[in-house]
Scaffold this motif. Structure first.
Motif, PDB file in Angstrom:
ATOM      1  N   PRO A  86      85.480 -18.355 -53.754  1.00  0.00           N
ATOM      2  CA  PRO A  86      85.850 -19.916 -53.493  1.00  0.00           C
ATOM      3  C   PRO A  86      85.440 -19.987 -52.225  1.00  0.00           C
ATOM      4  CG  PRO A  86      86.822 -17.490 -51.914  1.00  0.00           C
ATOM      5  CD  PRO A  86      86.493 -17.580 -53.426  1.00  0.00           C
ATOM      6  N   GLU A  87      83.855 -19.407 -51.403  1.00  0.00           N
ATOM      7  CA  GLU A  87      83.109 -20.288 -50.933  1.00  0.00           C
ATOM      8  C   GLU A  87      81.421 -19.754 -51.237  1.00  0.00           C
ATOM      9  OE1 GLU A  87      83.982 -21.942 -48.260  1.00  0.00           O
ATOM     10  OE2 GLU A  87      86.184 -20.452 -48.388  1.00  0.00           O
ATOM     11  N   PRO A  88      80.624 -20.680 -51.206  1.00  0.00           N
ATOM     12  CA  PRO A  88      78.928 -20.528 -50.503  1.00  0.00           C
ATOM     13  C   PRO A  88      78.945 -19.014 -50.360  1.00  0.00           C
ATOM     14  CG  PRO A  88      80.011 -22.745 -49.770  1.00  0.00           C
ATOM     15  CD  PRO A  88      80.361 -22.150 -49.566  1.00  0.00           C
ATOM     16  N   GLY A  89      78.076 -18.442 -51.587  1.00  0.00           N
ATOM     17  CA  GLY A  89      77.353 -16.298 -51.966  1.00  0.00           C
ATOM     18  C   GLY A  89      78.589 -15.883 -52.146  1.00  0.00           C
ATOM     19  N   ASP A  90      79.808 -16.650 -52.666  1.00  0.00           N
ATOM     20  CA  ASP A  90      80.779 -15.546 -53.489  1.00  0.00           C
ATOM     21  C   ASP A  90      80.223 -14.818 -54.559  1.00  0.00           C
ATOM     22  OD1 ASP A  90      81.550 -15.175 -50.790  1.00  0.00           O
ATOM     23  OD2 ASP A  90      83.587 -17.163 -51.606  1.00  0.00           O
ATOM     24  N   PHE A  91      80.270 -14.381 -55.587  1.00  0.00           N
ATOM     25  CA  PHE A  91      80.286 -13.311 -56.910  1.00  0.00           C
ATOM     26  C   PHE A  91      81.093 -12.676 -57.079  1.00  0.00           C
ATOM     27  CE2 PHE A  91      77.947 -10.191 -53.918  1.00  0.00           C
ATOM     28  CZ  PHE A  91      77.813  -9.446 -54.764  1.00  0.00           C
ATOM     29  N   ILE A  92      81.138 -12.363 -57.736  1.00  0.00           N
ATOM     30  CA  ILE A  92      81.109 -11.218 -59.112  1.00  0.00           C
ATOM     31  C   ILE A  92      80.585 -11.078 -60.411  1.00  0.00           C
ATOM     32  CG2 ILE A  92      84.303 -11.957 -58.775  1.00  0.00           C
ATOM     33  CD1 ILE A  92      84.086 -12.877 -61.734  1.00  0.00           C
ATOM     34  N   THR A  93      80.449 -10.116 -60.894  1.00  0.00           N
ATOM     35  CA  THR A  93      79.997  -9.949 -62.065  1.00  0.00           C
ATOM     36  C   THR A  93      80.776  -9.708 -63.245  1.00  0.00           C
ATOM     37  OG1 THR A  93      80.227  -7.831 -61.677  1.00  0.00           O
ATOM     38  CG2 THR A  93      78.245  -8.781 -60.906  1.00  0.00           C
ATOM     39  N   THR A  94      80.270  -9.940 -64.996  1.00  0.00           N
ATOM     40  CA  THR A  94      81.120  -9.901 -65.655  1.00  0.00           C
ATOM     41  C   THR A  94      80.235  -9.852 -66.522  1.00  0.00           C
ATOM     42  OG1 THR A  94      83.290 -10.640 -66.738  1.00  0.00           O
ATOM     43  CG2 THR A  94      82.089 -12.386 -65.444  1.00  0.00           C
ATOM     44  N   PHE A  95      81.046  -9.843 -68.168  1.00  0.00           N
ATOM     45  CA  PHE A  95      80.371 -10.000 -68.903  1.00  0.00           C
ATOM     46  C   PHE A  95      80.911 -11.286 -69.994  1.00  0.00           C
ATOM     47  CE2 PHE A  95      80.417  -5.789 -68.355  1.00  0.00           C
ATOM     48  CZ  PHE A  95      79.207  -5.451 -68.612  1.00  0.00           C
ATOM     49  N   VAL A  96      79.366 -12.239 -70.827  1.00  0.00           N
ATOM     50  CA  VAL A  96      80.280 -13.102 -72.156  1.00  0.00           C
ATOM     51  C   VAL A  96      79.864 -11.914 -73.458  1.00  0.00           C
ATOM     52  CG1 VAL A  96      79.268 -15.160 -72.960  1.00  0.00           C
ATOM     53  CG2 VAL A  96      79.681 -15.003 -70.937  1.00  0.00           C
ATOM     54  N   GLY A  97      80.990 -11.623 -74.108  1.00  0.00           N
ATOM     55  CA  GLY A  97      80.266 -10.792 -75.199  1.00  0.00           C
ATOM     56  C   GLY A  97      79.928  -9.722 -74.729  1.00  0.00           C
ATOM     57  N   PRO A  98      78.621  -8.831 -74.938  1.00  0.00           N
ATOM     58  CA  PRO A  98      78.607  -7.959 -74.512  1.00  0.00           C
ATOM     59  C   PRO A  98      77.472  -8.382 -73.276  1.00  0.00           C
ATOM     60  CG  PRO A  98      77.588  -9.167 -76.853  1.00  0.00           C
ATOM     61  CD  PRO A  98      78.237  -9.442 -76.587  1.00  0.00           C
TER      62      PRO A  98
END
Length: 427
Positions: free
Chosen positions: A49-61
């Motif tokens: 929601p806010e600047p600096g917020d992040f998640i890590t995930t995947f696009v395919g592999p």
């Protein structure tokens, strides 16, 4: 050199060859042709929601970072340092001012720009930092759903989603007038191909059989509501591999039928809410707590499934990661969100009465598909029994396999640029 499989030989309009669940060469083609060249869901905006917020995930592999920069722009960047390829972030989620590679200290801004290189004078000539950002994917968003793609040439997300957009809007009414937010997730891996799960989201036919233990765990009023096979529901091909399965028509639009009786299982919750909200708002919140009456399948990796997001991530030809993400009301009453979480745990949780049974069925499909050769998987339920709406769209009985056929038509397009005719268009 071994010839690659020809996807056109593996599908007919009403059936598929069992090898689509296990061929590693076909899987590699899918990771390239589908997951590199289509819009892939990566996040909900409430996760960043806010600047600096992040998640890590995947696009395919491919590991990616989904991050909101200082200007509020969302970036999806490959989680790979441009120096020696180390991942620059291992946290699942968080807040940061930059991403710093732990190997040699190269530092990147929230937009992926290379900001700093330790001992830069050690490079012969001029090191042009502007030419070495984290690789950014193309990003677009619709109603809080964030998608990314490697392909700069495909049509817009708006075009890709097409007829699913009104259904997404309806699904997001589970905020009961507040924005929808994510509230945590269950994640597990099952030993089977990703398409087995893709098929499941708009498969009502299995519900009274696979989920008998769940139905036995709820009250009679809920059992009657969920007795939808043979009822007035339907499943519809929405184009581009997407489909919707309406199980409980009276719960499609949660802002309608607010004068309907409050289910007995929510009576205590409604009484508590009545202390702080007027009657109509209480009814709106209660309907949101119970979830929508449909499942929406967005090809290839997201389902908006009654009251949660289901996200699939292929790991190999015979292994798939599933995330079940609970959603709630951002700013809504805590007691209502807690009720949603308890309902989520009851069905989707690791000790729940729904998902473990689904996973057992998926596992059995995978194992059974390895038995014998040249034995088809049938996808023909409801074929030839479609009805037509005034706008020309075709729909079928809720237990039809229309959604599976829709997904496989798009699968064939992505894999070969060819497709079978849409249902009702003839052979």
């Amino acid at each position: 050199m071994q010839d690659l499989p020809d996807p056109r030989t593996l599908l007919a309009p009403d059936r598929a060859d069992g090898s689509i669940y296990s061929d590693p060469d076909l899987y590699d083609m899918e990771m390239d042709r589908i997951f590199m060249h289509n819009w892939i869901w990566v996040a909900h905006r409430s996760e960043i929601p806010e600047p600096g917020d992040f998640i890590t995930t995947f696009v395919g592999p491919h590991p990616v970072i989904v991050c909101r920069d200082r200007q509020g722009v969302v970036h999806v960047m490959l989680n790979r340092c441009r120096h020696r390829a180390a991942t620059v972030c291992e946290l699942r989620r968080g807040k940061t001012a930059s991403f710093v590679c732990p190997y040699h200290g190269w530092a990147y801004g929230l937009d992926g720009t290379l900001r700093g290189v330790p001992h830069q004078e050690g490079y012969s000539g001029h090191l042009d930092k502007s030419s070495l950002p984290l690789v950014n994917l193309r990003v677009e968003e619709y109603n809080g759903l964030v998608f990314a793609t490697f392909d700069e040439t495909i049509p817009s997300l708006d075009s890709w989603l097409g007829r699913t957009k009104p259904w997404i809007d309806l699904f997001m009414k589970q905020g009961a007038g507040w924005p929808v937010k994510t509230m945590g997730e269950h994640k597990f891996t099952f030993p089977g191909n990703w398409k087995i799960q893709l098929e499941n989201t708009t498969d009502a036919y299995h519900f009274p059989i696979v989920h008998k233990s769940f139905l036995d765990s709820v009250d009679q009023e809920t059992q009657d509501t969920l007795n939808f096979v043979g009822g007035k529901g339907f499943v519809e091909d929405l184009g581009n591999g997407h489909s919707v399965m309406v199980m409980i028509p009276e719960l499609v639009d949660l802002d309608e039928n607010l004068d309907a009786p409050i289910p007995e299982r929510f009576a205590e919750l409604a009484a508590g809410l009545s202390k702080d909200y007027p009657p109509e708002k209480v009814r709106q919140i209660i309907r949101a707590v119970g979830g929508s009456g449909f499942n929406l399948n967005l090809f290839p990796n997201l389902a908006c499934s009654m009251a949660f997001f289901r996200v699939l991530r292929p790991l190999s030809a015979t292994s798939t990661e599933i995330r079940h993400i609970a959603i709630g009301m951002d700013g809504g009453p805590d007691v209502a969100n807690q009720a949603r979480l308890r309902l989520h745990e009851h069905f989707q949780g690791p000790m729940g009465f729904g998902t473990p049974d689904d996973a057992e069925a998926w596992d059995r499909v995978q194992r059974g598909s390895l038995a014998g050769k040249n034995i088809d998987i049938l996808l023909n339920r409801g074929l030839g029994h479609e009805a037509q709406r005034p706008d020309g769209n075709l729909y079928s009985d809720v237990s039809a396999e229309t959604g599976m056929r829709a997904a496989y038509r798009q699968w064939l397009v992505a894999m070969t640029d060819k497709a079978f005719p849409a249902e009702g268009e003839g052979a």
